[in-house]
Design an enzyme around this catalytic site. Structure first.
Site, PDB file in Angstrom:
ATOM      1  N   ARG A 120      22.593  36.820   7.471  1.00 21.90           N
ATOM      2  CA  ARG A 120      22.511  35.700   6.517  1.00 21.90           C
ATOM      3  C   ARG A 120      23.064  34.447   7.184  1.00 21.90           C
ATOM      4  O   ARG A 120      24.116  33.937   6.823  1.00 21.90           O
ATOM      5  CB  ARG A 120      23.218  36.076   5.230  1.00 21.90           C
ATOM      6  N   GLN A 125      17.548  31.683   7.189  1.00 22.08           N
ATOM      7  CA  GLN A 125      17.490  31.406   5.754  1.00 22.08           C
ATOM      8  C   GLN A 125      16.090  31.586   5.160  1.00 22.08           C
ATOM      9  O   GLN A 125      15.962  32.094   4.055  1.00 22.08           O
ATOM     10  CB  GLN A 125      17.964  29.980   5.483  1.00 22.08           C
ATOM     11  N   ASP A 128      15.436  35.174   4.134  1.00 19.79           N
ATOM     12  CA  ASP A 128      16.467  35.835   3.330  1.00 19.79           C
ATOM     13  C   ASP A 128      15.880  36.341   1.999  1.00 19.79           C
ATOM     14  O   ASP A 128      15.969  35.674   0.966  1.00 19.79           O
ATOM     15  CB  ASP A 128      17.618  34.854   3.099  1.00 19.79           C
ATOM     16  N   SER A 131      18.297  36.968  -1.031  1.00 17.79           N
ATOM     17  CA  SER A 131      18.575  35.789  -1.855  1.00 17.79           C
ATOM     18  C   SER A 131      17.376  35.430  -2.729  1.00 17.79           C
ATOM     19  O   SER A 131      17.544  35.122  -3.910  1.00 17.79           O
ATOM     20  CB  SER A 131      18.930  34.585  -0.975  1.00 17.79           C
ATOM     21  N   TYR A 225      30.416  37.971   2.065  1.00 15.64           N
ATOM     22  CA  TYR A 225      30.394  39.044   1.056  1.00 15.64           C
ATOM     23  C   TYR A 225      31.819  39.383   0.611  1.00 15.64           C
ATOM     24  O   TYR A 225      32.771  39.188   1.358  1.00 15.64           O
ATOM     25  CB  TYR A 225      29.770  40.313   1.645  1.00 15.64           C
TER      26      TYR A 225
HETATM   27  P1  NAD Z   1      26.212  40.511  -3.532  1.00 18.97           P
HETATM   28  O1  NAD Z   1      24.930  40.770  -4.242  1.00 18.97           O
HETATM   29  O2  NAD Z   1      26.675  41.470  -2.510  1.00 18.97           O
HETATM   30  O3  NAD Z   1      27.385  40.403  -4.629  1.00 18.97           O
HETATM   31  C1  NAD Z   1      27.247  39.604  -5.783  1.00 18.97           C
HETATM   32  C2  NAD Z   1      28.594  38.988  -6.124  1.00 18.97           C
HETATM   33  O4  NAD Z   1      29.496  39.987  -6.625  1.00 18.97           O
HETATM   34  C3  NAD Z   1      29.317  38.345  -4.930  1.00 18.97           C
HETATM   35  O5  NAD Z   1      29.507  36.972  -5.193  1.00 18.97           O
HETATM   36  C4  NAD Z   1      30.625  39.114  -4.848  1.00 18.97           C
HETATM   37  O6  NAD Z   1      31.702  38.295  -4.443  1.00 18.97           O
HETATM   38  C5  NAD Z   1      30.796  39.581  -6.275  1.00 18.97           C
HETATM   39  N1  NAD Z   1      31.743  40.690  -6.493  1.00 18.97           N
HETATM   40  C6  NAD Z   1      31.999  41.784  -5.725  1.00 18.97           C
HETATM   41  N2  NAD Z   1      32.949  42.558  -6.304  1.00 18.97           N
HETATM   42  C7  NAD Z   1      33.295  41.958  -7.466  1.00 18.97           C
HETATM   43  C8  NAD Z   1      34.213  42.273  -8.504  1.00 18.97           C
HETATM   44  N3  NAD Z   1      34.978  43.363  -8.471  1.00 18.97           N
HETATM   45  N4  NAD Z   1      34.302  41.401  -9.557  1.00 18.97           N
HETATM   46  C9  NAD Z   1      33.542  40.280  -9.610  1.00 18.97           C
HETATM   47  N5  NAD Z   1      32.666  39.934  -8.656  1.00 18.97           N
HETATM   48  C10 NAD Z   1      32.537  40.759  -7.595  1.00 18.97           C
HETATM   49  O7  NAD Z   1      26.231  39.092  -2.858  1.00 18.97           O
HETATM   50  P2  NAD Z   1      25.105  37.978  -2.731  1.00 18.97           P
HETATM   51  O8  NAD Z   1      24.918  37.308  -4.026  1.00 18.97           O
HETATM   52  O9  NAD Z   1      23.906  38.570  -2.075  1.00 18.97           O
HETATM   53  O10 NAD Z   1      25.770  36.986  -1.683  1.00 18.97           O
HETATM   54  C11 NAD Z   1      27.124  36.701  -1.687  1.00 18.97           C
HETATM   55  C12 NAD Z   1      27.413  35.550  -0.769  1.00 18.97           C
HETATM   56  O11 NAD Z   1      26.793  35.704   0.529  1.00 18.97           O
HETATM   57  C13 NAD Z   1      26.860  34.209  -1.206  1.00 18.97           C
HETATM   58  O12 NAD Z   1      27.447  33.633  -2.280  1.00 18.97           O
HETATM   59  C14 NAD Z   1      27.051  33.439   0.092  1.00 18.97           C
HETATM   60  O13 NAD Z   1      28.370  33.075   0.301  1.00 18.97           O
HETATM   61  C15 NAD Z   1      26.627  34.453   1.104  1.00 18.97           C
HETATM   62  N6  NAD Z   1      25.227  34.135   1.451  1.00 18.97           N
HETATM   63  C16 NAD Z   1      24.992  33.359   2.544  1.00 18.97           C
HETATM   64  C17 NAD Z   1      23.686  33.006   2.873  1.00 18.97           C
HETATM   65  C18 NAD Z   1      23.375  32.173   4.080  1.00 18.97           C
HETATM   66  O14 NAD Z   1      24.247  31.666   4.693  1.00 18.97           O
HETATM   67  N7  NAD Z   1      22.109  32.037   4.433  1.00 18.97           N
HETATM   68  C19 NAD Z   1      22.634  33.449   2.087  1.00 18.97           C
HETATM   69  C20 NAD Z   1      22.908  34.215   0.972  1.00 18.97           C
HETATM   70  C21 NAD Z   1      24.204  34.561   0.676  1.00 18.97           C
END
Ligand code: NAD
Length: 365
Positions: A120, A125, A128, A131, A225
């Site tokens: 990621r 991007q 992805d 996302s 993450y």
């Molecule tokens: P995910 O689907 O793995 O998790 C969803 C959310 O659950 C996350 O925000 C995580 O912090 C939260 N979570 C985990 N345990 C928890 C708990 N016990 N209580 C409450 N919340 C909890 O994650 P995702 O949505 O696929 O992505 C997370 C992060 O990855 C993004 O917000 C971003 O920072 C990063 N990301 C980066 C890029 C990039 O740079 N291109 C792209 C996508 C995502």
């Protein structure tokens, strides 16, 4: 490179890996595309539209004639058996959840790229798919909740008096959660959210929602993450949430830790403390659910509380989910085969990161 797009075989999978728009674009980029008859029908893309875009119609199981296969869901054992050694496969292959499936691909000599394993990074991007599909799921989760709720989401001031807005809580404010917050706000609900990654509080506030301070702070990996909470932290989180959950009409949960079962945020006792008519939509159902009572793949009524545990929610919006996914897949294919000619460079972090199986000769090269 000749790429085959099969009709998806997984139950409930309505998406398709390439849309007519993507076929046209890949055709211009030097690829030949074969689309199995009926592959796009469930997503609203007809065989005629694919033909007009320049795709060749393919018969069922035509994959042996192709250099590559682009799909949404992982292939069945029979579909793997039909692949030729050296075929490039792209799809959601669930490398963390389905090691047996990955072993099957390895034995078959498939060069497999998992959309989940694309790093990621800014460079990747456009590829992805986690996302793009989480965005769709977050949006749809709120629509499901609004539909199941007996309450209006917006505040209404009418001649018959005022209706208070619905109170929505979003747990997990990653990609799906942020889209859920934005969608619930657009519908006029008053929204609160929580995530263990403290960095998210600002994003939550910028969408017009309130960040709930539950007194629990988790760690974040370099990739952004969340790390799994300790047992003690999990208990603290459940206790803090138990006191708050009865205040909400709708709870949308999206909390996840890659490769781990979904964190348990809502015990049965918290569900039972909610007002009758309240709704929980659990987007983590696929990995076990954030709510103790969630039944993956089902929607249930627990003493007047609706718990929606549908899995593969992005597939409920198959047209736009496919459009976004097809752009992700196209970007990956063009990365692996510039100008339509396969050039696998395993020193590249995207190619190396996304590749989950490769034949020994590729490793040696
Ligand atoms: P995910 O689907 O793995 O998790 C969803 C959310 O659950 C996350 O925000 C995580 O912090 C939260 N979570 C985990 N345990 C928890 C708990 N016990 N209580 C409450 N919340 C909890 O994650 P995702 O949505 O696929 O992505 C997370 C992060 O990855 C993004 O917000 C971003 O920072 C990063 N990301 C980066 C890029 C990039 O740079 N291109 C792209 C996508 C995502």
């Amino acid at each position: 490179m000749r790429i085959c797009v099969p009709r998806e075989s997984a139950p409930g999978e309505h998406r398709v890996a390439l849309t007519p728009e993507a076929v046209t674009k890949l055709g211009a980029a030097g690829f030949e595309i074969v689309v199995e008859r009926g592959a796009g029908v469930a997503a609203g893309f007809t065989d005629a539209a694919y033909a007009a875009a320049g795709a060749e119609p393919g018969e069922t199981g035509a994959t042996p004639t192709c250099d590559g296969v682009a799909r949404v869901a992982r292939p069945s054992p029979a579909e793997v058996a039909a692949l030729q050694r050296g075929t490039v496969l792209v799809g959601f292959l669930q490398p963390l959840e389905d090691p047996e499936g990955i072993a099957r691909l390895r034995e078959r000599g498939v060069v497999a790229f998992a959309m989940e394993s694309i790093p990621r990074t800014t460079r990747a991007q456009t590829m992805d798919a986690l996302s793009s599909q989480a965005t769709i799921a977050g949006y749809k989760a709120v629509l499901l909740a609004a539909d199941r709720s007996p309450k209006l989401f917006p505040m209404l001031m009418t001649a018959a008096g005022t209706i208070a807005p619905a109170r929505v809580l979003v747990l997990g404010a990653g990609v799906a959660g942020l889209q859920a917050i934005a969608t619930a706000r657009r519908l006029g609900a008053v929204v609160s959210a929580f995530d263990v990654r403290p960095a998210v509080a600002e994003q939550v506030a910028s969408l017009g929602a309130t960040f709930l301070d539950l007194g629990v702070r988790g760690e974040e990996t370099e990739g952004g993450y969340a790390l799994e909470l300790t047992a003690e932290q999990q208990r603290e989180q459940q206790n803090a949430l138990a006191a708050r959950i009865p205040d909400f009409d709708v709870v949308v949960t999206t909390a996840a830790v890659p490769g781990r079962p979904a964190p348990r945020l809502i015990p049965a006792s918290s569900v039972e403390a909610m007002q009758p008519g309240s709704v929980i939509v659990d987007l983590a159902a696929e990995t076990g659910g954030n709510c103790e009572l969630t039944e993956p793949g089902r929607e249930i009524d627990h003493g007047g509380i609706t718990i929606v545990g549908l899995t593969n929610v992005a597939s409920l919006m198959p047209a736009d989910a496919s459009r976004l996914y097809a752009r992700n897949v196209s970007a990956l294919l063009e990365h692996l085969a510039p100008g339509g000619t396969l050039e696998l460079d395993f020193t590249d972090e995207i190619t190396d990161g996304a590749c989950v199986t490769r034949p020994a000769e590729e490793v040696a090269a």
